[in-house]
Design an enzyme around this catalytic site. Sequence first.
Site, mmCIF file in Angstrom:
data_model
loop_
_atom_site.group_PDB
_atom_site.id
_atom_site.type_symbol
_atom_site.label_atom_id
_atom_site.label_comp_id
_atom_site.label_asym_id
_atom_site.label_seq_id
_atom_site.Cartn_x
_atom_site.Cartn_y
_atom_site.Cartn_z
ATOM 1 N N ASP A 141 0.902 -1.275 0.165
ATOM 2 C CA ASP A 141 -0.523 0.154 0.626
ATOM 3 C C ASP A 141 0.786 1.065 0.011
ATOM 4 O O ASP A 141 2.184 1.254 0.331
ATOM 5 C CB ASP A 141 -0.796 0.206 0.957
ATOM 6 C CG ASP A 141 -1.948 -0.557 1.393
ATOM 7 O OD1 ASP A 141 -2.033 -2.145 1.059
ATOM 8 O OD2 ASP A 141 -3.343 -0.853 1.637
ATOM 9 N N HIS B 134 -1.582 4.764 -1.168
ATOM 10 C CA HIS B 134 -2.451 5.966 0.450
ATOM 11 C C HIS B 134 -1.878 6.912 0.436
ATOM 12 O O HIS B 134 -2.040 8.157 0.975
ATOM 13 C CB HIS B 134 -2.492 4.989 1.756
ATOM 14 C CG HIS B 134 -3.239 3.965 1.949
ATOM 15 N ND1 HIS B 134 -4.656 4.151 1.104
ATOM 16 C CD2 HIS B 134 -3.437 2.649 2.087
ATOM 17 C CE1 HIS B 134 -5.269 2.881 1.368
ATOM 18 N NE2 HIS B 134 -3.749 2.061 2.042
ATOM 19 N N ASP C 200 -3.914 0.046 -3.524
ATOM 20 C CA ASP C 200 -4.345 0.768 -2.583
ATOM 21 C C ASP C 200 -3.305 2.248 -2.897
ATOM 22 O O ASP C 200 -2.261 2.475 -2.252
ATOM 23 C CB ASP C 200 -4.022 -0.126 -1.247
ATOM 24 C CG ASP C 200 -5.533 -0.563 -0.888
ATOM 25 O OD1 ASP C 200 -6.336 -0.310 -2.010
ATOM 26 O OD2 ASP C 200 -5.672 -0.349 0.387
ATOM 27 N N HIS D 194 -8.848 0.262 -2.493
ATOM 28 C CA HIS D 194 -8.922 1.686 -2.552
ATOM 29 C C HIS D 194 -9.772 2.003 -3.879
ATOM 30 O O HIS D 194 -9.835 3.519 -4.390
ATOM 31 C CB HIS D 194 -8.083 2.126 -1.907
ATOM 32 C CG HIS D 194 -9.297 2.217 -0.387
ATOM 33 N ND1 HIS D 194 -8.927 3.200 0.320
ATOM 34 C CD2 HIS D 194 -7.636 1.300 0.741
ATOM 35 C CE1 HIS D 194 -8.923 3.353 1.842
ATOM 36 N NE2 HIS D 194 -8.969 2.083 1.666
ATOM 37 N N HIS E 259 -3.029 -8.522 -3.768
ATOM 38 C CA HIS E 259 -3.648 -6.811 -2.741
ATOM 39 C C HIS E 259 -4.447 -7.620 -1.631
ATOM 40 O O HIS E 259 -3.865 -6.821 -0.680
ATOM 41 C CB HIS E 259 -4.902 -6.323 -3.544
ATOM 42 C CG HIS E 259 -4.791 -5.111 -2.405
ATOM 43 N ND1 HIS E 259 -3.954 -3.594 -1.942
ATOM 44 C CD2 HIS E 259 -6.041 -4.479 -1.315
ATOM 45 C CE1 HIS E 259 -4.257 -3.666 -0.632
ATOM 46 N NE2 HIS E 259 -5.372 -3.598 -0.574
ATOM 47 N N HIS F 250 -2.733 -4.910 2.242
ATOM 48 C CA HIS F 250 -4.089 -4.821 2.563
ATOM 49 C C HIS F 250 -3.858 -4.697 4.002
ATOM 50 O O HIS F 250 -4.273 -4.043 4.623
ATOM 51 C CB HIS F 250 -4.923 -5.933 1.680
ATOM 52 C CG HIS F 250 -6.763 -5.602 2.840
ATOM 53 N ND1 HIS F 250 -7.075 -3.966 2.314
ATOM 54 C CD2 HIS F 250 -7.283 -6.815 3.016
ATOM 55 C CE1 HIS F 250 -8.226 -4.526 2.734
ATOM 56 N NE2 HIS F 250 -8.121 -5.806 3.165
#
Lengths: 269, 441
Positions: B51, B53, B79, B112, B259, B333
């Site tokens: 991830d 983000h 993500d 996401h 993911h 994740h």
Amino acid sequence: MATNGAQSPSNAGVQSITTQNGAWRITTRKLPILKAEPIDALSHEIGIPIPEMIFGDNYATIEYIPSGWSISFNARDALDRVSKTEEGMLQVAVAEDWKKDREGREEVKQVVKPFDWSYSTDYRGTTAGKGEWVETTHERDPIRTDLLSRPDPILFFDAVDLYEDELADNGIALLSVKVRVMPERLLMLSRFFLRLDGVVVRIRDTRVYVEHGGKKVVRQYTAKEAAYEDVKEKLRARGEHVTEALRDANVVAPLLRTVTDVTEVVELG
Amino acid sequence: MSDFDKAIAQLRACRPIPEIQVRELCYKARELLIEEGNVVAVDAPVTICGDIHGQFHDLMELFRVGGDVPDTNYLFMGDFVDRGFYSLESFLLLLCLKVRYPDRITLIRGNHESRQITTVYGFYDECLRKYGSANVWRYCCDVFDYLALGALVMGAASELQGTDHAFVDPNAQATMPSADCDDLEIEILNQTGHIVSRFRRKDPPAPQPNDSQLSNPGSSPSQQPNHTPSRNGAPGTGATSSSRGSSSNAGASAVLCVHGGLSPLIDSIDKIRLLDRKQEVPHEGAMCDLLWSDPDEIEGWGLSPRGAGFLFGADIVKCFNHKNDLSLICRAHQLVMEGFKEMFDSTIVTVWSAPNYCYRCGNVAAILELGEWGANGGYAPRGNGDVGRSSGGGGGGGGNGVLAERVEQREGPGRRYRVFEAAPQDSRGMPAKKPVADYFL
């Protein structure tokens, strides 16, 4: 960051202030989230899976120096008050669809370790030392919001996260503590904020109020909640930016219905 | 200099590109992604990332630590957006790199990368704020629908050639296996490339089946330092015997990257290939599971107490790996303080690449490098040359990720974890930083 590694573990991330009259000491500690090993130990100890972000070393404490009495807020004790059974268990918005879709599928066993995964806690702090909490009324032992609203200088301020979980992207559960110390009084607020998208919004506040010159501690616990859609509707009617407002407990709080409101007081010797 | 090179340069400076360029970029990206299968084949060597983000400056730090595109071959497990302040710049940069160097970077979808989730967790609001309209968000969401669901890494070496950098702790060197020992399995480096620790493979499996001594941690090599196995996979090792098979390690087996994890509806990689992926992530079903599910210390499959989402145990992973000739599943994740976490006798690993997540968790991040089979690891020194930056005295702080207790299974690939901290220029909201005082009531 430099402070974390260099200092001894016992006072890493610690901040503290003693009131001028020497009666009250306020201490906070802020460190990174726990590592895997302490997480497993904590999970084993309290018997439920631990929130995704667990600030297990953090705390906020008020101590009455003459008698050693204290009230402290920490993640471990807060999580210990989360329901460890199916009681009060919420379901995410899409749970119904899931049930329908999975019916008759044998490969999936029962729900794993049911517990209140929203991490809703009615935690009011951990007290230690001599002194009994006695239930009172807000009229008799008020938290003086009038005095707290004055722009007195803030001598000490901190905000401490205890735990947070994103509920697998179904919302947010957050327990955090704020404290501010003015020359004559202090206020500590422990707030649990839950937004379960499409289901419910919940706030559980514990306020601890102290006049430095006295020997009395007032604690008020207020639990509020409302259906998610109702909150959304009210925000829309007020012309608020709905998704942003739903992330902000301060904006949402006045829109919720009070479920529990208890004031207690302890007189210290 | 092509338009894409210009856009890449602008995005690297964390400046958004004009809306019309975003549209063109997304169009090109879609054309490219539509040609990819649901499971992309990727050849080792490859660097696998979890991830991001929207933590743009930390993504730059990742490239500094892991090498730049196209020098390093990257696989990002989704993500890219939400929560951080720079989802837009992060995703568009990765997408630009994908269009410019399609064979050197692979992007797969995270939970996401969806319309519904991005409207709640920040990406939608960020696009609105930065462009004044939702158009850019719409273009990006259209790209999300075309992202692959998984990747299959082929040709990863089972042996690992150690790096010749110094150890973080010079005293540790004596007790660690040497760089060229022929059974090196794991090496953990910090962000300056210094060695935090090394692990060799456990004693080669004895030929007799069902030997229970494999479950005895006492037989582990003496140099196992302080990596206490925090979650010892499947204490009753009965489950492992089925998957040990008779594989002779003659060739490297494949590594599946997704993911989230597995699905009860998917028992083979071919079944993933048959899904219709070009849609918004559904609320349930196989595609949803691949992006949402989590491994857990349970037996078989479990339904999350939330009422939606699956959990799967060690037996499920071992069985799936055996059936599909996999040596490892890589997934993202879930936040891990140490940056990575191996579970179930190293049959599955979580890789997390967002340091100091949400600018306040104080966790480290990790990336996973898999070498090329037959090339003796194939690790050339990184070309970007500026690894000498001061480590700020941090040493290898928290460089030791979480390794599962390793009972011999199928031979997993040699794994090099590079562990890194948040970029110094993006220190807002660090735990040490003072919050702003307010007159809360």
